[in-house]
Motif scaffolding. Structure first.
Motif, PDB file in Angstrom:
ATOM      1  N   GLY A   1      29.982  62.632  46.699  1.00 17.55           N
ATOM      2  CA  GLY A   1      31.023  61.979  47.501  1.00 17.55           C
ATOM      3  C   GLY A   1      31.121  60.498  47.210  1.00 17.55           C
ATOM      4  O   GLY A   1      32.214  59.924  47.104  1.00 17.55           O
ATOM      5  N   CYS A   2      29.960  59.841  47.076  1.00 18.59           N
ATOM      6  CA  CYS A   2      29.958  58.411  46.734  1.00 18.59           C
ATOM      7  C   CYS A   2      30.633  58.185  45.383  1.00 18.59           C
ATOM      8  O   CYS A   2      31.456  57.273  45.222  1.00 18.59           O
ATOM      9  N   VAL A   3      30.265  59.006  44.411  1.00 14.91           N
ATOM     10  CA  VAL A   3      30.801  58.828  43.061  1.00 14.91           C
ATOM     11  C   VAL A   3      32.306  59.089  43.047  1.00 14.91           C
ATOM     12  O   VAL A   3      33.056  58.384  42.361  1.00 14.91           O
ATOM     13  N   TRP A   4      32.765  60.087  43.794  1.00 15.45           N
ATOM     14  CA  TRP A   4      34.210  60.353  43.818  1.00 15.45           C
ATOM     15  C   TRP A   4      34.968  59.192  44.453  1.00 15.45           C
ATOM     16  O   TRP A   4      36.035  58.787  43.972  1.00 15.45           O
ATOM     17  N   ASN A   5      34.429  58.630  45.523  1.00  9.77           N
ATOM     18  CA  ASN A   5      35.062  57.450  46.122  1.00  9.77           C
ATOM     19  C   ASN A   5      35.118  56.295  45.127  1.00  9.77           C
ATOM     20  O   ASN A   5      36.120  55.593  45.018  1.00  9.77           O
ATOM     21  N   LEU A   6      34.013  56.107  44.405  1.00  6.24           N
ATOM     22  CA  LEU A   6      33.970  55.034  43.412  1.00  6.24           C
ATOM     23  C   LEU A   6      34.961  55.315  42.290  1.00  6.24           C
ATOM     24  O   LEU A   6      35.636  54.395  41.808  1.00  6.24           O
ATOM     25  N   ARG A   7      35.060  56.553  41.872  1.00  5.46           N
ATOM     26  CA  ARG A   7      36.037  56.925  40.846  1.00  5.46           C
ATOM     27  C   ARG A   7      37.444  56.548  41.293  1.00  5.46           C
ATOM     28  O   ARG A   7      38.232  55.988  40.527  1.00  5.46           O
ATOM     29  N   ASN A   8      37.809  56.837  42.529  1.00  3.61           N
ATOM     30  CA  ASN A   8      39.155  56.517  43.014  1.00  3.61           C
ATOM     31  C   ASN A   8      39.403  55.020  43.032  1.00  3.61           C
ATOM     32  O   ASN A   8      40.515  54.555  42.744  1.00  3.61           O
ATOM     33  N   SER A   9      38.386  54.250  43.359  1.00  2.00           N
ATOM     34  CA  SER A   9      38.519  52.790  43.334  1.00  2.00           C
ATOM     35  C   SER A   9      38.693  52.290  41.910  1.00  2.00           C
ATOM     36  O   SER A   9      39.528  51.423  41.631  1.00  2.00           O
ATOM     37  N   PHE A  10      37.907  52.846  40.987  1.00  2.00           N
ATOM     38  CA  PHE A  10      38.002  52.436  39.579  1.00  2.00           C
ATOM     39  C   PHE A  10      39.355  52.817  38.978  1.00  2.00           C
ATOM     40  O   PHE A  10      39.862  52.120  38.100  1.00  2.00           O
ATOM     41  N   VAL A  11      39.929  53.932  39.412  1.00  2.00           N
ATOM     42  CA  VAL A  11      41.250  54.325  38.899  1.00  2.00           C
ATOM     43  C   VAL A  11      42.262  53.215  39.154  1.00  2.00           C
ATOM     44  O   VAL A  11      43.080  52.879  38.292  1.00  2.00           O
ATOM     45  N   ALA A  12      42.199  52.618  40.348  1.00  2.00           N
ATOM     46  CA  ALA A  12      43.140  51.550  40.688  1.00  2.00           C
ATOM     47  C   ALA A  12      42.834  50.267  39.928  1.00  2.00           C
ATOM     48  O   ALA A  12      43.753  49.555  39.508  1.00  2.00           O
TER      49      ALA A  12
ATOM     50  N   TYR B   1      40.790  49.921  37.035  1.00  2.00           N
ATOM     51  CA  TYR B   1      40.642  50.054  35.587  1.00  2.00           C
ATOM     52  C   TYR B   1      41.324  51.341  35.110  1.00  2.00           C
ATOM     53  O   TYR B   1      40.657  52.288  34.675  1.00  2.00           O
ATOM     54  N   PRO B   2      42.635  51.417  35.194  1.00  2.00           N
ATOM     55  CA  PRO B   2      43.312  52.693  34.904  1.00  2.00           C
ATOM     56  C   PRO B   2      43.090  53.215  33.495  1.00  2.00           C
ATOM     57  O   PRO B   2      43.173  54.422  33.267  1.00  2.00           O
ATOM     58  N   SER B   3      42.800  52.339  32.532  1.00  2.00           N
ATOM     59  CA  SER B   3      42.681  52.800  31.151  1.00  2.00           C
ATOM     60  C   SER B   3      41.280  53.264  30.778  1.00  2.00           C
ATOM     61  O   SER B   3      41.120  54.045  29.842  1.00  2.00           O
ATOM     62  N   ASP B   4      40.251  52.804  31.467  1.00  2.00           N
ATOM     63  CA  ASP B   4      38.884  53.164  31.067  1.00  2.00           C
ATOM     64  C   ASP B   4      37.973  53.430  32.250  1.00  2.00           C
ATOM     65  O   ASP B   4      36.760  53.270  32.157  1.00  2.00           O
ATOM     66  N   TYR B   5      38.545  53.877  33.370  1.00  2.00           N
ATOM     67  CA  TYR B   5      37.720  54.092  34.564  1.00  2.00           C
ATOM     68  C   TYR B   5      36.649  55.153  34.344  1.00  2.00           C
ATOM     69  O   TYR B   5      35.543  55.058  34.890  1.00  2.00           O
ATOM     70  N   ARG B   6      36.946  56.155  33.527  1.00  2.00           N
ATOM     71  CA  ARG B   6      35.961  57.224  33.328  1.00  2.00           C
ATOM     72  C   ARG B   6      34.759  56.724  32.538  1.00  2.00           C
ATOM     73  O   ARG B   6      33.618  57.111  32.808  1.00  2.00           O
ATOM     74  N   THR B   7      35.005  55.864  31.576  1.00  2.00           N
ATOM     75  CA  THR B   7      33.899  55.294  30.801  1.00  2.00           C
ATOM     76  C   THR B   7      33.016  54.432  31.679  1.00  2.00           C
ATOM     77  O   THR B   7      31.780  54.491  31.613  1.00  2.00           O
ATOM     78  N   ARG B   8      33.633  53.612  32.526  1.00  2.00           N
ATOM     79  CA  ARG B   8      32.866  52.744  33.428  1.00  2.00           C
ATOM     80  C   ARG B   8      32.046  53.577  34.414  1.00  2.00           C
ATOM     81  O   ARG B   8      30.877  53.271  34.694  1.00  2.00           O
ATOM     82  N   LEU B   9      32.663  54.606  34.957  1.00  2.00           N
ATOM     83  CA  LEU B   9      31.970  55.439  35.934  1.00  2.00           C
ATOM     84  C   LEU B   9      30.796  56.156  35.291  1.00  2.00           C
ATOM     85  O   LEU B   9      29.686  56.198  35.835  1.00  2.00           O
ATOM     86  N   ALA B  10      31.018  56.719  34.106  1.00  2.00           N
ATOM     87  CA  ALA B  10      29.935  57.436  33.424  1.00  2.00           C
ATOM     88  C   ALA B  10      28.775  56.511  33.097  1.00  2.00           C
ATOM     89  O   ALA B  10      27.611  56.901  33.177  1.00  2.00           O
ATOM     90  N   SER B  11      29.075  55.279  32.727  1.00  2.00           N
ATOM     91  CA  SER B  11      28.010  54.332  32.411  1.00  2.00           C
ATOM     92  C   SER B  11      27.085  54.130  33.600  1.00  2.00           C
ATOM     93  O   SER B  11      25.853  54.120  33.466  1.00  2.00           O
ATOM     94  N   LEU B  12      27.648  53.984  34.795  1.00  2.00           N
ATOM     95  CA  LEU B  12      26.823  53.793  35.992  1.00  2.00           C
ATOM     96  C   LEU B  12      26.059  55.067  36.338  1.00  2.00           C
ATOM     97  O   LEU B  12      24.852  55.034  36.618  1.00  2.00           O
ATOM     98  N   CYS B  13      26.755  56.213  36.316  1.00  2.00           N
ATOM     99  CA  CYS B  13      26.121  57.460  36.745  1.00  2.00           C
ATOM    100  C   CYS B  13      25.000  57.873  35.799  1.00  2.00           C
ATOM    101  O   CYS B  13      23.897  58.230  36.235  1.00  2.00           O
ATOM    102  N   ILE B  14      25.262  57.829  34.504  1.00  2.00           N
ATOM    103  CA  ILE B  14      24.259  58.277  33.529  1.00  2.00           C
ATOM    104  C   ILE B  14      23.068  57.329  33.517  1.00  2.00           C
ATOM    105  O   ILE B  14      21.906  57.765  33.533  1.00  2.00           O
TER     106      ILE B  14
END
Length: 957
Positions: free
Chosen positions: A530-541, A543-556
């Motif tokens: 749930g925390c990660v999904w909330n963070l993903r939604n914030s990053f989408v707004a 960093y629309p072009s690379d939010y998935r890369t940023r999120l994966a960097s933190l999670c991994i």
């Protein structure tokens, strides 16, 4: 359009510069034996251009940025490859324009202009090359002018610079590129050596490479070069020998190879084949589910099989991530190619059914061999599970290593076992391998989509040294979210309309039960997803072009920080913030502090509070503020780990009855010092307020720290005073039991712990343990009249508003009389006379045997009597008429005064009027003062006389 052309041209020029060998003659002297003009030496620095630089300490890059604000420097892995974006020079010709640029700016590459000569990378060494035919078909739009780097007449291996010039007036140069090398002091190191090609010891130079050839080698074109690496491979400069070897021409073993070897030792520095070898193109595909849903819910499609194992004779190779492979080989014969249902990193081992296979193909030189595992004609859940699990495992591994190329175990692991189609249903598991079940029991074949990602996520957790349990389940879901970019986990596991869990949840942390969604490990794991999904939604707004890369960097990268633990706590929040931090100081926030903090705080995994600024109130926070406005509060705002944004200091305030805050700006009075001024407010209103400033980066800092959740409070009044505040729990109360006129025979008021459990009254106080109650002992109630509880006498004469608040209980057992009230009286003459303020005759019973307390009741005393210095209050419990149970209690009594308006000059009796009553008081005190204060002595001369009378008449109304 111009930029598009430049991009195409620059790529073309680079290709030419890379592909063409700069040839010399067999007999090389000190001077280059190629066409071109050797430029005169200017020195080892650009001293000829420093007159244009007014700042002696300015770097050349800074000077470039200052002189060409529209220009750019494109650096690739530490090497400057392009200068682009604007016009950099002009001249009388393309050569002149490019030459002017190189004279001024060659040191951008750390190469002095003296090392350049006008020689191109072509066979004929041409200095200029026309490019891009003009529309007339006769002229060209551009000319490229080339420069070769040399040292003491020896060319630097494949080191060239060039300028692209527009063929128009003044020949503007608009692009420069180079493979120039910083060769340091090589000219000093080779000084005095015989650099003629005839001095080359070819036996030494070629000694270490001759064994590579099965046919007799022919060595040609040896020459000295300066070796300093190639492309982004930067090496220390050294003298080397470049030569070619041809062997086996006309046979299957034909080779033609360019070598660069150390001139002193013969060590091989560089090798490049100069002939065409046979090759075949290989494409390995697999038929897989097109999305991340179960096989029964989605449609299948063909995609490249990543890293597929391909056997060619005795050679094993692997395709790229897209399933493609080019296999070069010696000769031009055919080759036989045989892919397998395995890859470089994963091996599929089925539990049921037969492993997918494809037929080998024999193809000729230049042909393409295409393979398809699990073709549509044979497609079924049991075969698709093999391709699905293989593909998703590879996707998950690639995502992990993109975020952290050094991830433990995973970075070097090959042959990891993927086991689809095990006997059993409705499950998947990790046991060092990842395992998936067949269709059945109301569930789809579990070898698909994010189910695979989840199980491989367990592997990542294990490799990171963490325990599994709730954390392993949560991070398994997180890994699935990162791959699918969807909150739904296990879509199609049982039905095609839902999944089995969702990361879009409201689960919150519980210290006793793990989460509000439950303590079972899968349910608890939803905390972190749930925390990660909330963070993903914030990053989408953000960093629309690379939010998935940023999120994966933190999670991994957070997983190795969780080593040794299997729980989900807010230490994970700290890990994410620390990984996101950019200056080693969490106190001043991180680039995404609020995105991370808000995401984790929403699920109860609270983030540490920032410590950017210190907001202090040197004179304290006022508890009274003037209703007329103008109350000033001194505020200090000092930098700690942050800096205050100019003009961001504010006072926020509101009436407690209002839902929104208003604000006023703080006024600066010096370094870090400010004042806040309250505006006009409603008198006797309760005010909430706090102070706020913004730190650089947008972080808001408040005092109190809680801001709106824990503000300061004040009364809108010139002054306020609490005259009585007693909850009767500690010590002997100043209240007294009994008053003239009491007639009851039993039930007198006592300060007590409460009634027994079956005596009708409350067993505890309203705000503590004790209260004033009517005779608790032996369940004795009020009988035969009334009993009184008296407050002490207080001075409320200075108050524009006088309020009393209290709680009470009232019990009549099972009866409902109307003539046995609890009454509240007030006196402004010390108890000589009384005025009724309130009467209560509705029981507060919670049952027939016990009573609960009322809410706090507040009465405005001045609605009943004028305020004096002799105020007293009385509670009277009565048992009148029929003998009923009558039990009463009083607790938490507060008497307070509020002064809203300032004193009125000339008003001697406090009614805010100056009239005949005040004049009478003045005349009564006429003469020498005998009391203090001396009413009427306005000029404080100790005498009430005509001067004071005159003052009063000025305000008479």
């Amino acid at each position: 359009m111009i930029h598009n052309r430049v991009s195409i041209l620059s790529a073309t020029v680079l290709l030419l510069a890379s592909a063409v060998f700069a040839a010399g003659t067999n007999k090389q002297g000190i001077k280059a034996n190629v066409p071109g003009t050797k430029l005169g030496a200017v020195g080892t620095t650009n001293s000829s251009t420093t007159a244009t630089n007014p700042q002696d300490t300015e770097t050349i890059q800074a000077r470039f940025a200052r002189l060409f604000p529209g220009g750019g420097l494109l650096d690739i892995q530490g090497s400057l490859r392009r200068v682009y974006g604007t016009t950099f020079s002009t001249g009388a010709s393309p050569s002149d324009s490019a030459d002017k640029f190189m004279r001024q700016w060659s040191m951008l590459w750390k190469v002095p202009y003296s090392q350049l000569e006008k020689v191109g990378p072509f066979e004929d060494g041409a200095h200029t090359l026309p490019l891009v035919a003009d529309d007339d078909g006769e002229n060209t739009k551009f000319t490229a002018a080339y420069f070769r780097q040399q040292a003491s007449g020896i060319p630097v291996f494949r080191a060239y610079g060039w300028g692209l010039v527009r063929n128009e007036d003044n020949f503007p140069m608009v692009l420069a590129g180079a493979t120039l090398r910083n060769i340091g002091d090589i000219e000093t190191r080779i000084a005095g050596q015989d650099l003629d090609s005839s001095s080359i010891n070819i036996g030494l130079a070629a000694n270490q490479v001759l064994g590579q050839f099965t046919e007799a080698p022919d060595i040609s074109s040896p020459r000295y070069v300066i070796w300093a690496g190639i492309d982004e491979d930067v090496r220390t400069s050294q003298l080397a020998v470049e030569f070619k070897i041809t062997s086996g021409e006309g046979t299957e073993n034909y080779q033609k190879v360019l070598f660069v070897t150390d001139a002193a030792t013969g060590d091989v520095l560089y090798r490049e084949s100069l002939i065409y070898h046979g090759s075949v193109n290989i494409k390995v595909n697999e038929y897989v589910t097109s999305d991340f849903k179960a096989d029964t819910c989605g449609v299948e499609t063909t995609r490249g099989m990543p890293y597929a194992k391909v056997v060619i004779g005795t050679t094993t190779l692997y395709t790229d991530v897209n399933g493609s492979l080019v296999y070069p080989y010696t000769g031009t014969g055919t080759v036989t190619i045989a892919p397998t249902m395995a890859g470089k990193y994963f091996t599929v081992s089925v539990g049921s059914g037969t492993l997918n296979t494809v037929a080998a193909q024999t193809v000729a030189d230049g042909a393409t061999a295409t393979f398809l595992f699990n073709p549509a004609a044979a497609n079924a859940a049991i075969t698709t599970a093999q391709t699905n699990t293989y593909e998703m495992a590879n996707k998950t591994r690639d995502m992990c290593l993109l975020a952290n190329p050094n991830y433990p175990t995973v970075k070097t692991q090959t042959g990891f076992i993927v086991r689809p189609n095990l006997s059993g249903t409705c499950n998947a598991y990790y046991d060092g391998n990842i395992n998936f079940y067949l269709t059945g029991g109301g569930c789809a074949n579990t070898g698909y989509g994010d189910v695979v990602c989840h199980e491989y996520g367990h592997h990542l957790v294990s490799c990171a040294g963490s325990g599994q349990n709730q954390y392993g389940e949560g991070m398994g879901d997180v890994v699935g979210v990162m791959i699918t970019d969807s909150p739904i986990l296990g879509y199609g596991f049982q039905t095609c309309s839902t999944g089995i869990r969702t990361a879009s949840n409201t689960c919150t942390y519980s210290s006793t039960g793990c989460s509000s969604c439950g303590s079972e490990i899968h349910a608890c794991g939803q905390l972190i997803s749930g925390c990660v999904w909330n963070l993903r939604n914030s990053f989408v707004a953000s960093y629309p072009s690379d939010y998935r890369t940023r999120l994966a960097s933190l999670c991994i990268n957070s997983m190795p920080l969780h080593a040794g633990s299997a729980t989900i706590e807010n230490d994970i929040t700290v890990d994410y913030l620390t990984l996101n931090d950019n200056d080693g100081n969490l106190g001043n926030g991180t680039p995404d502090y609020y995105a991370i903090a808000n995401a984790f705080n929403a699920h109860g995994l609270t983030a540490p509070v920032l410590n950017l600024l210190d907001i202090s109130l040197p004179n304290g926070a006022p508890t009274n503020v003037s209703p007329a406005g103008g109350t000033v509060v001194n505020v200090n705002i000092s930098p700690l780990s942050g800096t205050m944004v100019a003009d961001s200091g504010k006072l926020f305030y509101k009436d407690t009855a209002s839902s929104t805050y208003s604000s006023v700006a703080l006024a600066s009075t010096g370094t870090n010092t400010f004042t806040a001024t309250f505006p006009t407010l409603t008198c006797n209103s309760n005010i909430q307020y706090y102070f706020q400033a913004t730190a650089t980066g947008g972080t808001l800092v408040t005092n109190p720290q809680g801001g709106t959740s824990a503000p300061f409070t004040a009364k809108a009044a010139l002054s306020s005073a609490v005259l009585i505040s007693d909850n009767f729990d500690v010590g002997v109360s100043t209240f007294t039991s009994g008053a003239p006129g009491d007639t009851a025979t039993t039930g007198a008021w006592i300060q007590s712990l409460g009634y027994g459990a079956t005596c009708y009254g409350s067993t505890t106080g309203y705000s503590g343990t004790k209260a004033w109650i009517t005779a608790a002992n032996g369940c004795v109630d009020v009988d035969g009249g009334k009993v009184s509880l008296l407050s002490p006498i207080v001075d409320a004469s200075g108050g524009d508003t006088v309020e009393i608040s209290f709680a009470y209980y009232l019990s009549y057992g099972t009866a409902s009389p109307t003539d046995d009230p609890l009454e509240v009286f007030v006196s402004n003459d010390g108890g000589a006379s009384w005025v009724l303020m309130a009467s209560y005759n509705i029981a507060t019973n919670s049952s027939t045997t016990t009573s609960t307390w009322s809410t706090l009741k507040t009465l405005n005393v001045r609605d009943y009597v004028s305020a004096t210095s002799q105020m007293r209050f009385k509670w009277v419990a009565s048992d009148n008429g029929t003998d009923n149970v009558m039990e009463a209690g009083v607790d938490s009594v507060t008497v307070s005064t509020v002064t809203c308006l300032g004193a009125v000059q000339g008003d001697l009796n406090g009614d805010r009027l100056v009239n005949s009553e005040d004049l009478g008081i003045l005349l009564g005190n006429f003469g020498d003062c005998t009391t203090s204060p001396c009413l009427g002595d306005f000029n404080f001369d100790g005498v009430v006389n005509s001067q004071d009378t005159g003052t009063m008449l000025l305000y008479y109304n």
